[in-house]
Design a protein around this motif. Structure first.
Motif, mmCIF file in Angstrom:
data_model
loop_
_atom_site.group_PDB
_atom_site.id
_atom_site.type_symbol
_atom_site.label_atom_id
_atom_site.label_comp_id
_atom_site.label_asym_id
_atom_site.label_seq_id
_atom_site.Cartn_x
_atom_site.Cartn_y
_atom_site.Cartn_z
ATOM 1 N N ARG A 1 0.837 -1.212 0.000
ATOM 2 C CA ARG A 1 0.000 0.000 0.000
ATOM 3 C C ARG A 1 0.874 1.266 0.000
ATOM 4 N NH1 ARG A 1 -5.296 0.132 0.983
ATOM 5 N NH2 ARG A 1 -5.169 2.023 2.244
ATOM 6 N N LEU B 1 -1.017 4.522 -1.247
ATOM 7 C CA LEU B 1 -2.362 4.432 -0.683
ATOM 8 C C LEU B 1 -2.359 4.609 0.829
ATOM 9 C CD1 LEU B 1 -3.817 1.504 -2.794
ATOM 10 C CD2 LEU B 1 -4.262 3.940 -3.014
ATOM 11 N N VAL C 1 -2.679 -3.280 -10.378
ATOM 12 C CA VAL C 1 -2.861 -3.788 -9.020
ATOM 13 C C VAL C 1 -3.850 -4.948 -9.010
ATOM 14 C CG1 VAL C 1 -3.522 -3.209 -6.660
ATOM 15 C CG2 VAL C 1 -2.436 -1.476 -8.105
ATOM 16 N N THR D 1 -8.526 -9.092 -2.123
ATOM 17 C CA THR D 1 -9.937 -9.457 -2.289
ATOM 18 C C THR D 1 -10.410 -8.859 -3.603
ATOM 19 O OG1 THR D 1 -10.040 -8.949 0.057
ATOM 20 C CG2 THR D 1 -12.102 -9.526 -1.017
ATOM 21 N N ASN E 1 -12.314 -6.930 -6.232
ATOM 22 C CA ASN E 1 -13.260 -5.822 -6.145
ATOM 23 C C ASN E 1 -13.745 -5.436 -7.531
ATOM 24 O OD1 ASN E 1 -11.029 -4.455 -7.113
ATOM 25 N ND2 ASN E 1 -10.507 -3.576 -5.139
ATOM 26 N N ASP F 1 -16.421 -4.713 -10.436
ATOM 27 C CA ASP F 1 -17.629 -3.895 -10.301
ATOM 28 C C ASP F 1 -18.858 -4.750 -10.623
ATOM 29 O OD1 ASP F 1 -19.497 -1.828 -10.307
ATOM 30 O OD2 ASP F 1 -17.928 -0.408 -10.898
ATOM 31 N N PRO F 2 -19.675 -5.063 -9.618
ATOM 32 C CA PRO F 2 -20.785 -5.989 -9.837
ATOM 33 C C PRO F 2 -21.876 -5.402 -10.729
ATOM 34 C CG PRO F 2 -20.945 -5.022 -7.661
ATOM 35 C CD PRO F 2 -19.650 -4.540 -8.250
ATOM 36 N N ASP F 3 -21.842 -4.090 -10.951
ATOM 37 C CA ASP F 3 -22.863 -3.467 -11.786
ATOM 38 C C ASP F 3 -22.541 -3.572 -13.273
ATOM 39 O OD1 ASP F 3 -24.533 -2.563 -9.667
ATOM 40 O OD2 ASP F 3 -23.039 -1.033 -9.221
ATOM 41 N N TYR G 1 -12.535 0.452 -16.420
ATOM 42 C CA TYR G 1 -11.246 0.626 -15.737
ATOM 43 C C TYR G 1 -10.277 1.431 -16.612
ATOM 44 C CZ TYR G 1 -8.899 -0.755 -11.453
ATOM 45 O OH TYR G 1 -8.331 -0.750 -10.195
ATOM 46 N N ARG H 1 -7.669 -6.937 -15.658
ATOM 47 C CA ARG H 1 -7.993 -5.533 -15.374
ATOM 48 C C ARG H 1 -6.741 -4.764 -14.963
ATOM 49 N NH1 ARG H 1 -11.695 -4.067 -10.242
ATOM 50 N NH2 ARG H 1 -9.655 -4.446 -9.314
#
Lengths: 259, 308
Positions: free
Chosen positions: B53, B58, B86, B90, B92, B94-96, B106, B153
């Motif tokens: 990070r 970050l 990156v 976990t 991440n 985009d579920p939409d 992206y 991605r």
């Protein structure tokens, strides 16, 4: 990397805005039903139903008085809902912000994009009400289209505080406090349903500090076609809330995520 | 625009990250060379993710120096991320959005010109073997497909460096092999890989150089082979189901360093022939003979107690 440094707004904000509008387009049906359905019910139910007993208010039919105020309060609730439930979903459980922040985007861009999007949704709701008001014969002048940028500004003004709530919330339940303690009282006392001159005088002073009062002071004259009074004051207050809200939202989201 | 091999991509000097109550990273020094796979190996809470990070800008650095692509992270984080991909611990996604939309959106976040996006998306779908699923929702994908999409991605901006935080945790062995193949391919293309893992096999296969971390410190660094040579004897005999008494039968006259690990004993040795001969005389002891590896180095350096 100081969390309090001033944010910069860059082009990346538009990518975040674009993400949200693309998702919105996929769920167009329910979104439009919400935008048109709720205000139509309000205006018809309260405007005609209650208006029958109220008669005129401040020299306007009650439905005209109500429609020209609800356009502002609806922008407020639309931006607030988006800035809380949707932003929180993207920030915490869905981890969308983690994905966004792994790219060159910064918190500054993400929050700017979210606020632009909240304001855009406020415009959708405002346009829907304007159309309903037009059909009901409430809109008196072409100047009413100026309500659209005003509603955008109202959306920006309420998006910041809502995103601040998202930054400090641990769960969705927390938002109840903000609605019960802030949004609902403001909705009731800021001149949407009745002129604030009917309130006790000290109370009127308080109401004039609230952004929704200034929002209604802009939308009502524009919709019913009378001259604005002190428009720059009202715009300045809304803009100040938007800028301070943006700054604090950026700081709090930085403190939450960039650790 | 990959840097020529031999250049430093990441340089950390006395890098430290402290929270109110503890230091997650406590004065580490390391250098990552262009085109190599660099691994961070360590138990949970060792400071691996915090280090990544910081590299991505970050999380603020508490003290020390950290340069990536020759740029100071505290002032050029966005520029550094523009050249980095990156893969988070976990997923991440985009579920939409659909699979292809995830990649296209992206690309927008990286500010890529719209005209370039469709070709890149198609190329990466092929790389991830997801062309046939381009319109699927991401939650309809298997865990392995989601991971492949996340890796694809991370490549949308054609990065010089790819940062992977435990890329294969929770995946089944077949999927892990597929992912390892993809990562090896990236290295062949000259990308620098930064990887955290607690799978020794993964580190051994992929990493040219690695650091073993624990409690925010680097215990040692080098190539997997160097580390093994430096810290453990070349051969190990694992003894299972052997009571303490069994050790007495051969330890006194054998060149063997005994380590109790779990319910087994590990016998580290330079020359196993004599011990193996002895063990074959004791039929009630189960044993397994193998070459020593990173796991042995890891256990030796980080100790044997459980971590949470």
């Amino acid at each position: 990397m100081n969390s309090y440094r001033l944010p910069r707004v860059r082009r990346g904000a538009l990518a975040v805005w674009q993400r949200n509008i693309r998702v919105w387009r996929k769920l167009l049906g329910p979104a439009i039903a919400m935008n048109f359905g709720e205000p139509t019910l309000y205006l018809l139910g309260l405007g005609f139903g209650l208006g029958h007993f109220v008669g005129d208010m401040s020299g306007l039919t009650y439905i005209a008085f109500l429609a020209s105020g609800v356009i502002a309060s609806s922008a407020m609730t639309t931006a607030s809902f988006e800035g809380m439930y949707s932003v929180f979903t993207r920030m915490v459980p869905q981890r969308t912000y983690d994905a966004l922040l792994a790219t060159p985007l910064e918190v500054d861009d993400v929050i700017a994009g979210e606020m632009l999007w909240c304001a855009t949704k406020a415009v959708f709701s405002g346009v829907a009400i304007l159309l309903v008001a037009l059909l009901l014969g409430v809109v008196q002048s072409a100047a009413a289209v100026l309500v659209i940028p005003v509603v955008f500004l109202i959306g920006l003004c309420f998006a910041g505080p809502a995103i601040i709530m998202s930054a400090i919330a641990r769960s969705y339940d927390f938002f109840n406090y903000y609605f019960v303690l802030v949004i609902t009282p403001m909705f009731i006392i800021s001149g949407v349903f009745y002129p604030i001159s009917t309130l006790p005088e000290p109370m009127q002073g308080v109401v004039q500090l609230l952004p929704l009062y200034h929002a209604v002071s802009l939308t009502r004259p524009l919709v019913i076609g009378v001259e604005l009074s002190q428009p720059w004051l009202h715009i300045a207050v809304l803009l100040a809330y938007a800028l301070v809200g943006y700054y604090l939202a950026v700081v709090l989201v930085r403190k939450k995520l960039m650790v | 625009m990959n840097k020529p091999a031999g250049e430093e991509v990441v340089e950390a000097r006395k890098l430290t990250k402290c929270f109110q109550d503890r230091c997650a990273v406590d004065g580490v020094d390391f250098t990552v060379t262009a085109g190599k796979c660099f691994g961070f190996l360590g138990p949970n809470g060792a400071g691996k993710t915090t280090t990544l990070r910081m590299i991505l800008g970050l999380t603020p650095v508490t003290s020390g120096e950290l340069n990536v692509f020759g740029l100071d992270v505290s002032r050029h984080a966005a520029e550094i991320r523009a050249r980095t991909g990156v893969v988070p611990q976990t997923d991440n996604l985009d579920p939409d959005f659909s699979v292809a939309e995830n990649l296209a959106m992206y690309a927008r976040y990286y500010g890529l010109p719209a005209a370039q996006i469709p070709a890149r998306v198609d190329g990466l779908l092929a790389f991830a073997e997801l062309t046939g699923r381009r319109d699927a929702r991401t939650d309809a994908l298997s865990g392995g497909m989601q991971r492949r999409l996340t890796i694809a991605r991370a490549l949308i901006n054609d990065p010089d460096m790819v940062v992977l935080d435990e890329p294969t945790t929770g995946l089944d062995p077949q999927v892990r092999h597929v992912i390892w193949g993809r990562l090896a391919e990236l290295k062949d293309r000259g990308k620098t890989l930064l990887l955290t893992t607690h799978y020794m096999e993964e580190a051994e296969r992929l990493c040219d150089e690695l650091v073993i971390m624990d409690h925010g410190r680097i215990l040692d660094q080098g190539s997997p082979r160097e580390l093994v040579a430096r810290h453990v004897e070349p051969e190990v005999i694992e003894l299972r189901g052997a009571g303490d008494d069994i050790l007495n039968r051969f330890t006194p006259n054998a060149q063997c360093r005994i380590e109790p690990i779990g319910t087994s004993f590990y016998c580290y040795t330079q020359d196993s022939a004599e011990i193996l001969a002895q063990l074959r005389e004791v039929p009630e002891v189960n044993f397994m003979h193998r070459s020593s590896g990173l796991e042995d180095v890891f256990l030796r350096l980080t100790g044997k107690e459980l971590r949470d």
